[in-house]
Design a protein around this motif. Structure first.
Motif, PDB file in Angstrom:
ATOM      1  N   TYR A  14       0.899  -1.156   0.000  1.00 14.85           N
ATOM      2  CA  TYR A  14       0.000   0.000   0.000  1.00 14.85           C
ATOM      3  C   TYR A  14       0.935   1.203   0.000  1.00 14.85           C
ATOM      4  CZ  TYR A  14      -3.521  -3.357   1.662  1.00 14.85           C
ATOM      5  OH  TYR A  14      -4.372  -4.424   1.805  1.00 14.85           O
ATOM      6  N   ALA A  19       2.771  -4.788   2.758  1.00 12.58           N
ATOM      7  CA  ALA A  19       1.944  -5.567   3.692  1.00 12.58           C
ATOM      8  C   ALA A  19       2.176  -7.061   3.537  1.00 12.58           C
ATOM      9  CB  ALA A  19       0.471  -5.241   3.475  1.00 12.58           C
ATOM     10  N   ASN A  39      -3.686  -9.775  13.953  1.00 13.85           N
ATOM     11  CA  ASN A  39      -4.101  -8.585  13.199  1.00 13.85           C
ATOM     12  C   ASN A  39      -2.945  -7.993  12.422  1.00 13.85           C
ATOM     13  OD1 ASN A  39      -6.831  -8.167  13.900  1.00 13.85           O
ATOM     14  ND2 ASN A  39      -6.153  -7.623  15.966  1.00 13.85           N
ATOM     15  N   LYS A  43      -3.105 -11.217   5.936  1.00 13.10           N
ATOM     16  CA  LYS A  43      -3.961 -12.298   5.440  1.00 13.10           C
ATOM     17  C   LYS A  43      -5.048 -11.766   4.502  1.00 13.10           C
ATOM     18  CE  LYS A  43      -5.280 -13.383   9.629  1.00 13.10           C
ATOM     19  NZ  LYS A  43      -4.709 -12.234  10.370  1.00 13.10           N
ATOM     20  N   THR A  44      -5.735 -10.725   4.949  1.00 11.85           N
ATOM     21  CA  THR A  44      -6.792 -10.138   4.109  1.00 11.85           C
ATOM     22  C   THR A  44      -6.189  -9.576   2.829  1.00 11.85           C
ATOM     23  OG1 THR A  44      -8.180  -9.627   6.004  1.00 11.85           O
ATOM     24  CG2 THR A  44      -8.540  -8.300   4.047  1.00 11.85           C
ATOM     25  N   THR A  45      -5.051  -8.929   2.948  1.00 13.69           N
ATOM     26  CA  THR A  45      -4.379  -8.378   1.771  1.00 13.69           C
ATOM     27  C   THR A  45      -4.088  -9.495   0.762  1.00 13.69           C
ATOM     28  OG1 THR A  45      -3.397  -6.657   3.146  1.00 13.69           O
ATOM     29  CG2 THR A  45      -2.337  -7.089   1.023  1.00 13.69           C
ATOM     30  N   GLU A  86     -14.039 -10.312   4.433  1.00 11.14           N
ATOM     31  CA  GLU A  86     -14.110  -9.912   5.837  1.00 11.14           C
ATOM     32  C   GLU A  86     -15.241  -8.901   5.973  1.00 11.14           C
ATOM     33  OE1 GLU A  86     -10.485  -7.991   7.033  1.00 11.14           O
ATOM     34  OE2 GLU A  86     -10.720  -8.672   9.090  1.00 11.14           O
TER      35      GLU A  86
HETATM   36  P1  ATP Z   1      -6.786  -8.533  10.135  1.00  8.20           P
HETATM   37  O1  ATP Z   1      -7.096  -9.868  10.672  1.00  8.20           O
HETATM   38  O2  ATP Z   1      -6.666  -7.483  11.194  1.00  8.20           O
HETATM   39  O3  ATP Z   1      -7.630  -8.130   8.976  1.00  8.20           O
HETATM   40  P2  ATP Z   1      -4.729  -9.208   8.287  1.00  8.20           P
HETATM   41  O4  ATP Z   1      -3.716 -10.260   8.541  1.00  8.20           O
HETATM   42  O5  ATP Z   1      -5.849  -9.578   7.392  1.00  8.20           O
HETATM   43  O6  ATP Z   1      -5.272  -8.666   9.641  1.00  8.20           O
HETATM   44  P3  ATP Z   1      -4.269  -7.034   6.485  1.00  8.20           P
HETATM   45  O7  ATP Z   1      -5.646  -6.488   6.640  1.00  8.20           O
HETATM   46  O8  ATP Z   1      -3.929  -7.744   5.242  1.00  8.20           O
HETATM   47  O9  ATP Z   1      -3.929  -7.975   7.724  1.00  8.20           O
HETATM   48  O10 ATP Z   1      -3.229  -5.835   6.732  1.00  8.20           O
HETATM   49  C1  ATP Z   1      -1.833  -5.979   6.552  1.00  8.20           C
HETATM   50  C2  ATP Z   1      -1.149  -4.636   6.747  1.00  8.20           C
HETATM   51  O11 ATP Z   1      -1.501  -3.757   5.683  1.00  8.20           O
HETATM   52  C3  ATP Z   1      -1.544  -3.920   8.029  1.00  8.20           C
HETATM   53  O12 ATP Z   1      -0.380  -3.321   8.564  1.00  8.20           O
HETATM   54  C4  ATP Z   1      -2.535  -2.882   7.577  1.00  8.20           C
HETATM   55  O13 ATP Z   1      -2.499  -1.741   8.390  1.00  8.20           O
HETATM   56  C5  ATP Z   1      -2.052  -2.557   6.183  1.00  8.20           C
HETATM   57  N1  ATP Z   1      -3.157  -2.129   5.332  1.00  8.20           N
HETATM   58  C6  ATP Z   1      -4.293  -2.842   5.062  1.00  8.20           C
HETATM   59  N2  ATP Z   1      -5.097  -2.161   4.220  1.00  8.20           N
HETATM   60  C7  ATP Z   1      -4.475  -0.995   3.960  1.00  8.20           C
HETATM   61  C8  ATP Z   1      -4.791   0.144   3.159  1.00  8.20           C
HETATM   62  N3  ATP Z   1      -5.926   0.199   2.434  1.00  8.20           N
HETATM   63  N4  ATP Z   1      -3.900   1.168   3.150  1.00  8.20           N
HETATM   64  C9  ATP Z   1      -2.752   1.109   3.847  1.00  8.20           C
HETATM   65  N5  ATP Z   1      -2.392   0.072   4.621  1.00  8.20           N
HETATM   66  C10 ATP Z   1      -3.234  -0.975   4.670  1.00  8.20           C
END
Ligand code: ATP
Length: 238
Positions: A14, A19, A39, A43-45, A86
Motif C-alpha cells: 500500500y 503488507a 491482526n 492475510k486479508t491483503t 471480511e
Molecule cells: P486482520 O485480521 O486485522 O484483517 P490481516 O492479517 O488480514 O489482519 P491485512 O488487513 O492484510 O492484515 O493488513 C496488513 C497490513 O496492511 C496492516 O499493517 C494494515 O495496516 C495494512 N493495510 C491494510 N489495508 C491498507 C490500506 N488500504 N492502506 C494502507 N495500509 C493498509
C-alpha cells in the motif's frame, strides 16, 4: 500434478508500506488450506490480491496453471475463484434470496441458479426460512451463512473465506466450521483466513502462520495444532 492455486514470492504494497513480503504457498484441489496470524499480518491483503482487488508488486500467482496477477477481478470470478470477504459485505436492503441471486451474476442458467439457491438453503436451513428477510436485519451468524452461500453461487473451484468466525459466538463459530468441513467433504477447495487458529487448524489439511507480511511456519493442520510455538502464540497456552 499442478496445484489448483500456486502463489510464489507474492508481494503487495500500500504505497510505501509492504503488507505482504514475499509469501509462497499452494492449494491442491480438494484441500482446505488456512492462513492464520494476528491482526495486520497480511492475510486479508493476500485474499484481496488473489481476487484481483489489489495488484501485486511482485511475485506470481497461478490458478490451474494460468497466471492471475494481471487478470481483472470479474474475470477471476469467471475463472472459478469466489471470495467471501471480511465483514461479509452483503447488500443490507436486499433479501436473502436477492443476495444469493447476485452471487450468480455471471451465470444465466436459471435452473442451475435455482438449484444452487436450494443447495444454500439445504446447507443453512435458516436462510430458506427467512428468504424474504432483508439481509441487514440478520444476526451476525446468519449474515456469515449468507456470505458463504452467496460466494458458492458462482460454483467456484476455489472458495476463499475471510474470517468467517469474526464476531460470532462459540456455538455459531462451531456451526460455521462444521459447514466448512461439510463443503470440503463435498469436494469444495477452500482457502480459509482465520484468527481463530484452533478452529481453522482443526479442519485444515495445510496451514501457514503469517506474521508481519511473511509466512513464518507451515505444516499440516494437525502438526501446527500441536506445535509448541503455535500453541503459545495463537492458542493462548503457556
Ligand atoms: P486482520 O485480521 O486485522 O484483517 P490481516 O492479517 O488480514 O489482519 P491485512 O488487513 O492484510 O492484515 O493488513 C496488513 C497490513 O496492511 C496492516 O499493517 C494494515 O495496516 C495494512 N493495510 C491494510 N489495508 C491498507 C490500506 N488500504 N492502506 C494502507 N495500509 C493498509
Amino acid at each position: 500434478m499442478t496445484a489448483l492455486l500456486q502463489v510464489e514470492d507474492l508481494r503487495v504494497s500500500y504505497g510505501k508500506i509492504e503488507a505482504v513480503k514475499g509469501i509462497s504457498f499452494s492449494v491442491e484441489a480438494g484441500q482446505v488450506v488456512t492462513l492464520i496470524g494476528t491482526n495486520g499480518a497480511g492475510k486479508t491483503t493476500t485474499l484481496r490480491t488473489l481476487s484481483g482487488l489489489l495488484k501485486p508488486s511482485g511475485g506470481k500467482i497461478f490458478f490451474e496453471g494460468k497466471p492471475l496477477a494481471e487478470v481483472p477481478a470479474h474475470k477471476i470470478v469467471a475463472m472459478g475463484i469466489a471470495h467471501s470477504p471480511e465483514g461479509r459485505r452483503l447488500f443490507p436492503r436486499l433479501t436473502i434470496e436477492e443476495n444469493l441471486q447476485l452471487g450468480a451474476y455471471l451465470r444465466d442458467d436459471k435452473d442451475g441458479i435455482q438449484q444452487d439457491i436450494q443447495r444454500a438453503y439445504d446447507l443453512f436451513p435458516i436462510l430458506g426460512e427467512r428468504r424474504k428477510q432483508a439481509s441487514g436485519t440478520l444476526s451476525g451468524g446468519e449474515q456469515q451463512m449468507l456470505a458463504m452461500g452467496r460466494a458458492l453461487m458462482s460454483r467456484p473451484k476455489l472458495l476463499m473465506l475471510d474470517e468467517p468466525s469474526m464476531g460470532l459466538s462459540p456455538i455459531m463459530t462451531q456451526k460455521i466450521m462444521a459447514t466448512i468441513a461439510e463443503l470440503k467433504s463435498q469436494g469444495t477447495t477452500i482457502l480459509l483466513v482465520e484468527q481463530n487458529a484452533q478452529a481453522a487448524l482443526s479442519l485444515a489439511d495445510q496451514g501457514h502462520v503469517m506474521e508481519v507480511g511473511k509466512i513464518v511456519l507451515s505444516g499440516t493442520g494437525q502438526d501446527l495444532l500441536h506445535d509448541d510455538e503455535v500453541r503459545k502464540a495463537y492458542l493462548g497456552e503457556d
